[in-house]
Write a protein that holds these residues in place. Structure first.
Motif, PDB file in Angstrom:
ATOM      1  N   SER A   7      -4.477  13.861  -0.010  1.00 20.53           N
ATOM      2  CA  SER A   7      -4.335  12.602  -0.764  1.00 20.53           C
ATOM      3  C   SER A   7      -3.083  11.849  -0.322  1.00 20.53           C
ATOM      4  O   SER A   7      -2.327  11.314  -1.127  1.00 20.53           O
ATOM      5  N   THR A   8      -2.885  11.810   0.989  1.00 17.10           N
ATOM      6  CA  THR A   8      -1.667  11.243   1.546  1.00 17.10           C
ATOM      7  C   THR A   8      -1.724   9.723   1.614  1.00 17.10           C
ATOM      8  O   THR A   8      -2.698   9.141   2.079  1.00 17.10           O
ATOM      9  N   LYS A   9      -0.642   9.100   1.170  1.00 17.97           N
ATOM     10  CA  LYS A   9      -0.426   7.667   1.336  1.00 17.97           C
ATOM     11  C   LYS A   9       0.807   7.473   2.216  1.00 17.97           C
ATOM     12  O   LYS A   9       1.534   8.420   2.510  1.00 17.97           O
ATOM     13  N   THR A  28       0.946  18.629   7.987  1.00 14.96           N
ATOM     14  CA  THR A  28      -0.186  17.865   8.521  1.00 14.96           C
ATOM     15  C   THR A  28      -0.762  17.045   7.379  1.00 14.96           C
ATOM     16  O   THR A  28      -1.063  17.576   6.307  1.00 14.96           O
ATOM     17  N   TYR A  29      -0.907  15.754   7.621  1.00 14.25           N
ATOM     18  CA  TYR A  29      -1.306  14.849   6.549  1.00 14.25           C
ATOM     19  C   TYR A  29      -2.794  14.496   6.628  1.00 14.25           C
ATOM     20  O   TYR A  29      -3.310  14.168   7.699  1.00 14.25           O
ATOM     21  N   PHE A  30      -3.440  14.568   5.472  1.00  9.50           N
ATOM     22  CA  PHE A  30      -4.838  14.157   5.338  1.00  9.50           C
ATOM     23  C   PHE A  30      -4.921  13.087   4.247  1.00  9.50           C
ATOM     24  O   PHE A  30      -4.383  13.270   3.152  1.00  9.50           O
ATOM     25  N   GLU A  31      -5.585  11.982   4.546  1.00 10.96           N
ATOM     26  CA  GLU A  31      -5.767  10.952   3.528  1.00 10.96           C
ATOM     27  C   GLU A  31      -6.785  11.389   2.477  1.00 10.96           C
ATOM     28  O   GLU A  31      -6.718  10.953   1.324  1.00 10.96           O
ATOM     29  N   LYS A 269      -6.847   3.719  -4.485  1.00 17.79           N
ATOM     30  CA  LYS A 269      -7.752   3.225  -3.443  1.00 17.79           C
ATOM     31  C   LYS A 269      -7.882   1.708  -3.544  1.00 17.79           C
ATOM     32  O   LYS A 269      -7.750   1.130  -4.625  1.00 17.79           O
ATOM     33  N   ASP A 270      -8.141   1.074  -2.410  1.00 14.42           N
ATOM     34  CA  ASP A 270      -8.442  -0.355  -2.392  1.00 14.42           C
ATOM     35  C   ASP A 270      -9.960  -0.522  -2.459  1.00 14.42           C
ATOM     36  O   ASP A 270     -10.672  -0.304  -1.476  1.00 14.42           O
ATOM     37  N   LEU A 271     -10.453  -0.897  -3.627  1.00 13.26           N
ATOM     38  CA  LEU A 271     -11.890  -1.073  -3.834  1.00 13.26           C
ATOM     39  C   LEU A 271     -12.247  -2.549  -4.026  1.00 13.26           C
ATOM     40  O   LEU A 271     -13.275  -2.872  -4.610  1.00 13.26           O
ATOM     41  N   SER A 272     -11.387  -3.423  -3.521  1.00 11.01           N
ATOM     42  CA  SER A 272     -11.561  -4.859  -3.784  1.00 11.01           C
ATOM     43  C   SER A 272     -12.837  -5.438  -3.185  1.00 11.01           C
ATOM     44  O   SER A 272     -13.314  -6.484  -3.635  1.00 11.01           O
ATOM     45  N   GLU A 273     -13.403  -4.777  -2.180  1.00 10.01           N
ATOM     46  CA  GLU A 273     -14.639  -5.274  -1.568  1.00 10.01           C
ATOM     47  C   GLU A 273     -15.835  -4.398  -1.920  1.00 10.01           C
ATOM     48  O   GLU A 273     -16.874  -4.463  -1.251  1.00 10.01           O
ATOM     49  N   GLU A 274     -15.686  -3.582  -2.960  1.00 12.15           N
ATOM     50  CA  GLU A 274     -16.760  -2.674  -3.344  1.00 12.15           C
ATOM     51  C   GLU A 274     -17.214  -2.938  -4.780  1.00 12.15           C
ATOM     52  O   GLU A 274     -16.491  -3.549  -5.571  1.00 12.15           O
ATOM     53  N   ILE A 275     -18.388  -2.461  -5.107  1.00 14.34           N
ATOM     54  CA  ILE A 275     -18.907  -2.542  -6.471  1.00 14.34           C
ATOM     55  C   ILE A 275     -18.374  -1.349  -7.259  1.00 14.34           C
ATOM     56  O   ILE A 275     -18.538  -0.199  -6.841  1.00 14.34           O
ATOM     57  N   ILE A 276     -17.727  -1.632  -8.384  1.00 20.89           N
ATOM     58  CA  ILE A 276     -17.233  -0.561  -9.250  1.00 20.89           C
ATOM     59  C   ILE A 276     -18.405  -0.025 -10.073  1.00 20.89           C
ATOM     60  O   ILE A 276     -19.015  -0.762 -10.852  1.00 20.89           O
ATOM     61  N   GLU A 277     -18.727   1.220  -9.888  1.00 21.15           N
ATOM     62  CA  GLU A 277     -19.877   1.803 -10.576  1.00 21.15           C
ATOM     63  C   GLU A 277     -19.527   2.371 -11.943  1.00 21.15           C
ATOM     64  O   GLU A 277     -20.429   2.747 -12.703  1.00 21.15           O
ATOM     65  N   GLU A 302      13.520   6.547  -6.822  1.00 26.74           N
ATOM     66  CA  GLU A 302      14.160   7.775  -7.278  1.00 26.74           C
ATOM     67  C   GLU A 302      13.146   8.886  -7.516  1.00 26.74           C
ATOM     68  O   GLU A 302      13.385  10.050  -7.175  1.00 26.74           O
ATOM     69  N   ALA A 303      12.002   8.531  -8.079  1.00 27.44           N
ATOM     70  CA  ALA A 303      10.976   9.525  -8.349  1.00 27.44           C
ATOM     71  C   ALA A 303      10.390  10.075  -7.053  1.00 27.44           C
ATOM     72  O   ALA A 303      10.188  11.289  -6.906  1.00 27.44           O
ATOM     73  N   LEU A 304      10.125   9.215  -6.085  1.00 25.86           N
ATOM     74  CA  LEU A 304       9.563   9.653  -4.814  1.00 25.86           C
ATOM     75  C   LEU A 304      10.531  10.579  -4.070  1.00 25.86           C
ATOM     76  O   LEU A 304      10.125  11.552  -3.428  1.00 25.86           O
TER      77      LEU A 304
END
Length: 330
Positions: A7-9, A28-31, A269-277, A302-304
């Motif tokens: 869940s890497t950003k 090793t980072y995985f999105e 997540k960026d869902l701006s071009e998707e239908i929210i189900e 500070e939290a990060l």
């Protein structure tokens, strides 16, 4: 320690890489999130590093164990997404970040209150369109209102001090009373009394079986008409279906949430071009008196920094055989 980070950003990579210079873990980072569909990515790793919406159920933990994973490092305080019993059975250590910035979450709860009340988000959008009208922007004085706080641990206690500073009457509910808060003027009471007397209710308790859907129809029925509810803790503390009904009836006058029961399908997540189900969050978004932020209460510099440094130290402590003070025992 060879660690798969899920869940890497971009900000996860930035802060973990910065603080890893003094630990030298192989990251090793995985999105993708860690769940039953992605657990095969953990082959060859000694540890996994996960966040709030990764799903470490019994099936996933069994797979982790079979692949040689020995440590689950949570980049958060909550651990309701991990089957702790199964991790213990498989000899997998589970470590977390118990405190990163309680100030960040407490301040965000106050930001939700101020924004909902004074409608600054709506005023901003109006001004951008050259609409300088004050119609329908009426708020109320927070000073003198009764604020009920459910959960007075680190975050709840800091939030209590913030609202005391606004001149509020503060009442609290917790299985353990905080003497410092009592001395500062917080009055502890039962849940029913808190529901009955609060103008604003803010949730700061963990999600455990006893608090699941703590705010449901029965609870809303006991509250004042027009009450404001704020949740910066865990989404499932509120029964969303019942909250929608309370909004429609007017019992719930304002709702501010930084968490949502089904957020793992939406948040981060960026869902701006998707239908929210998800029909329930779509319905919530239609209410003018509802404010939703996507789990950003923790999101300060500070939290990060604290999350990254503590997570990496947890891994080092386990790797060097000292054990970690942040290990979760069952």
């Amino acid at each position: 320690m060879k660690t798969a980070v899920f869940s890497t950003k971009s900000y996860d990579r930035e802060y973990l890489n910065r603080f890893n210079s003094s630990h030298s873990h192989e990251l090793t980072y995985f999105e993708a999130p860690l769940n039953k569909n992605t657990v095969n990515l953990t082959v060859g790793y000694e540890a996994v590093c996960v966040f709030v919406n990764d799903d470490l159920n019994k099936e996933v933990i069994d797979e982790l164990s079979s692949k040689g994973v020995k440590v689950i490092a949570l980049r958060c305080a909550g651990f309701n997404n991990v089957d702790l019993d199964e991790a213990t059975n498989k000899g997998i250590a589970v470590v977390r970040v118990p405190t990163y910035s309680p100030q960040a979450v407490a301040e965000h709860a106050m930001a939700l209150i101020l924004t909902l009340n004074r409608k600054t988000h709506k005023a901003y959008n109006r001004i951008r369109e050259s609409n300088f009208s004050l119609e329908r922007l009426t708020g109320f004085d927070i000073h003198g209102k009764t604020v009920g706080i459910i959960g007075t641990g680190h975050i709840g206690a800091l939030f209590a001090k913030i609202v005391l500073g606004f001149g509020c009457n503060v009442i609290g509910y917790d299985v353990n009373e905080n003497k410092e808060l009592v001395d500062a003027g917080v009055k502890y009471c039962g849940l029913d009394e808190l529901f009955k007397n609060s103008d604003i209710i803010s949730l700061h308790c963990p999600l455990i079986p006893a608090t699941h859907h703590l705010l449901n129809k029965n609870a809303f029925d006991k509250m004042k008409d027009g009450v404001m509810v704020i949740n910066t803790s865990r989404g499932a503390l509120i029964n969303t279906t019942d909250a929608i009904a309370a909004l429609k009836s007017g019992r719930l006058g304002y709702l501010g949430i930084d968490v949502y029961e089904q957020e793992e399908k939406l948040f981060f997540k960026d869902l701006s071009e998707e239908i929210i189900e998800d029909d329930e969050i779509s319905r919530l978004m239609t209410f003018p008196n509802v404010l939703i932020t996507s789990h950003q209460g923790f999101f300060t510099k500070e939290a990060l920094e604290e999350i990254a440094s503590t997570t990496l130290k947890n891994l080092t402590d386990i790797e060097e055989g000292r054990g970690s003070k942040n290990e979760i025992k069952v």
